[in-house]
Design a protein around this motif. Structure first.
Motif, short mmCIF file in Angstrom:
data_model
loop_
_atom_site.label_atom_id
_atom_site.label_comp_id
_atom_site.label_asym_id
_atom_site.label_seq_id
_atom_site.Cartn_x
_atom_site.Cartn_y
_atom_site.Cartn_z
N THR A 66 22.69 12.72 -21.58
CA THR A 66 23.68 12.19 -22.51
C THR A 66 25.05 12.29 -21.85
N GLU B 119 24.19 14.64 -16.91
CA GLU B 119 24.38 15.25 -18.23
C GLU B 119 25.86 15.65 -18.40
N VAL C 125 16.02 12.40 -20.03
CA VAL C 125 17.11 11.65 -20.66
C VAL C 125 18.39 12.49 -20.59
N SER D 203 18.43 7.23 -18.88
CA SER D 203 17.47 8.00 -18.10
C SER D 203 18.13 8.46 -16.81
N SER E 238 23.04 7.62 -24.25
CA SER E 238 21.92 8.29 -23.56
C SER E 238 21.35 7.34 -22.53
#
Ligand code: SF4
Ligand code: SF4
Ligand code: SF4
Lengths: 238, 185
Positions: A5, A70, A3, A16, A14
């Motif tokens: 963010t 990310e 996951v 995948s 968030s």
């Protein structure tokens, strides 16, 4: 899948790791406009309506093709993006022959919806008035190339969902044209199963059902969603 | 009731290359036409028989595209004598039905197709100098020919859309339509 963010329009989201920005944004209710995208089919990235700003990147990126990462910071609503989207709709209108008043898709057209949403009350560019054909050789459907915005939805749905691969693209640049099989009349196509999925997927009045008037034309996108959901999630109940 | 400055508004409507459907829709304003009469003088319109386009018009709604030499000459005069020129209906805004001939080629090709190839009797090209204006090479929306101040799309624009625009003019504002009010067709 891990996951990640990221930030979309100041909102922490968030997602995948395999998802695209478009999917991540839509999953939290942030809508990014699209024209060539159909959930469940391969992304095409052709219409450029879903361009977003990525902090730190010099160029705008299509959200349907950009994977989440990310710590990314994305903006989907800026004055520049709004202006570009409006311009994209105007470019599409100027390069075809879109006479809404005589179009079978009237009030049932995603290009028209986009124009309304983007505030297109007139066309700033010069119309090119290309000379294009209408093919009504198919028993049930017709294709009016004047309305086609070259989104390739028909190609992808026919290939990926029906498995017939009747549709394809020929030519380059301004000569780009959707063709059936070996550029022969649709009615003579040996591969077409007459399933109507291309008609359901077409965002404009380019592919239409014969005999339906403007008020009857309904692309029935829900049926397509059902088929995609069934294929991907093995859910076949209505 | 009068316009913003207490003056009555000098309103005009003009009919170029269109089918008059936009003007029919104007008449669909029904009893609101009485309201209109309270604040505006209609100083020129195809609905009455005024021959000359007057000077100092406050606002003019122009129906139809620029399709022939008369249209071209007239729209320039209208532009000169009007403060606000408003594109009225899809033919004025986009070319629409009037511009359907554009992809087919030059005017002669189209005239030959219509008046010679498809004629059942008496095939001949219309030719009455000084009565029939020659067609322009290409039909153009108004804003490609003169400056346009506002747009009322629709084929024809529904009466409530026209009313919203006229109310803006009454209040001294240029109409700025949005949402479903800018839908073509
Ligand atoms: S009707 Fe079905 S098989 Fe035929 S071209 Fe369209 S999607 Fe392909
Ligand atoms: S025919 Fe329709 S679905 Fe196919 S490319 Fe053109 S607009 Fe898209
Ligand atoms: S916009 Fe429609 S109703 Fe108005 S003049 Fe043109 S064809 Fe006629």
């Amino acid at each position: 899948m891990s996951v990640v963010t990221l930030t979309i329009n100041d909102q922490l989201v968030s997602a995948s790791s395999g998802e695209t920005i478009l999917q991540a944004a839509r999953s939290v209710g942030i809508d990014i406009p699209t024209l060539c995208y159909v959930e469940g089919l391969t992304a095409h990235g052709g219409c450029r309506m879903c361009l977003v700003e990525v902090e730190g990147a010099r160029q705008l990126q299509p959200a349907c093709f950009l994977n989440v990462n990310e710590g990314m910071t994305i903006r989907t609503e800026t004055d520049q993006l709004r202006e570009y989207r409006k311009m994209i709709v105007e470019l599409l209108l100027a390069e075809g022959n879109h006479t809404c008043s005589i179009c079978v898709a009237n009030n049932n057209c995603e290009l028209q919806d986009a124009a309304v949403e983007m505030g297109v009350d007139h066309e700033r560019l010069e119309y090119t008035y290309p000379q294009r054909e209408v093919d009504v050789s198919h028993e049930r459907f017709g294709v009016d190339h004047n309305r086609c915005i070259l989104c390739t939805r028909c190609v992808r749905v026919c290939d990926e969902l029906e498995g017939a691969h009747t549709w394809d693209i020929s030519g380059r640049g301004a000569n780009l044209k959707m063709i059936t099989d070996m550029n022969q009349p649709w009615g003579e196509s040996p591969t077409c199963t007459s399933c109507g999925k291309c008609f359901m997927a077409c965002p404009t009045g380019a592919i239409f059902q014969k005999g339906s008037t403007a008020s009857e034309l309904d692309h029935n996108r829900a049926k397509l969603d059902f088929l995609i959901n069934a294929r991907e999630n093995q859910l076949w109940e209505l | 009731m009068t316009g913003r400055n207490g003056d009555r508004i000098k309103l005009a409507t003009v009919w170029l290359g269109g089918c008059s459907g936009c003007h029919m829709s104007f008449l669909d304003l029904d009893e609101w036409l009485f309201e209109l009469a309270m604040f505006a003088d209609v100083v020129f319109t195809p609905l009455v028989d005024i021959k000359e386009y007057p000077e100092h018009v406050d606002a003019v709604l122009v129906e139809g595209a620029v399709a022939n030499e008369d249209n071209l000459e007239f729209i320039r005069l209208v532009r000169e004598r009007s403060k606000w020129l408003i594109s009225f209906g899809d033919c004025a805004v986009t070319g629409n039905v009037t511009a359907l001939r554009n992809p087919l080629g030059d005017p002669l090709t189209i005239l030959e197709r219509s008046y010679i190839e498809l004629a059942d009797v008496n095939p001949r090209l219309p030719d009455e100098p000084d009565i029939l204006p020659p067609l322009l090479d290409r039909v153009e929306p108004l804003h490609r020919v003169v400056h346009v101040d506002a747009y009322i799309p629709g084929c024809p624009p529904p009466a409530d859309r026209i009313r919203k625009s006229l109310e803006a003019i009454r209040d001294g504002r240029l109409p700025k339509l949005e949402g479903q009010d800018i839908q073509f067709g």
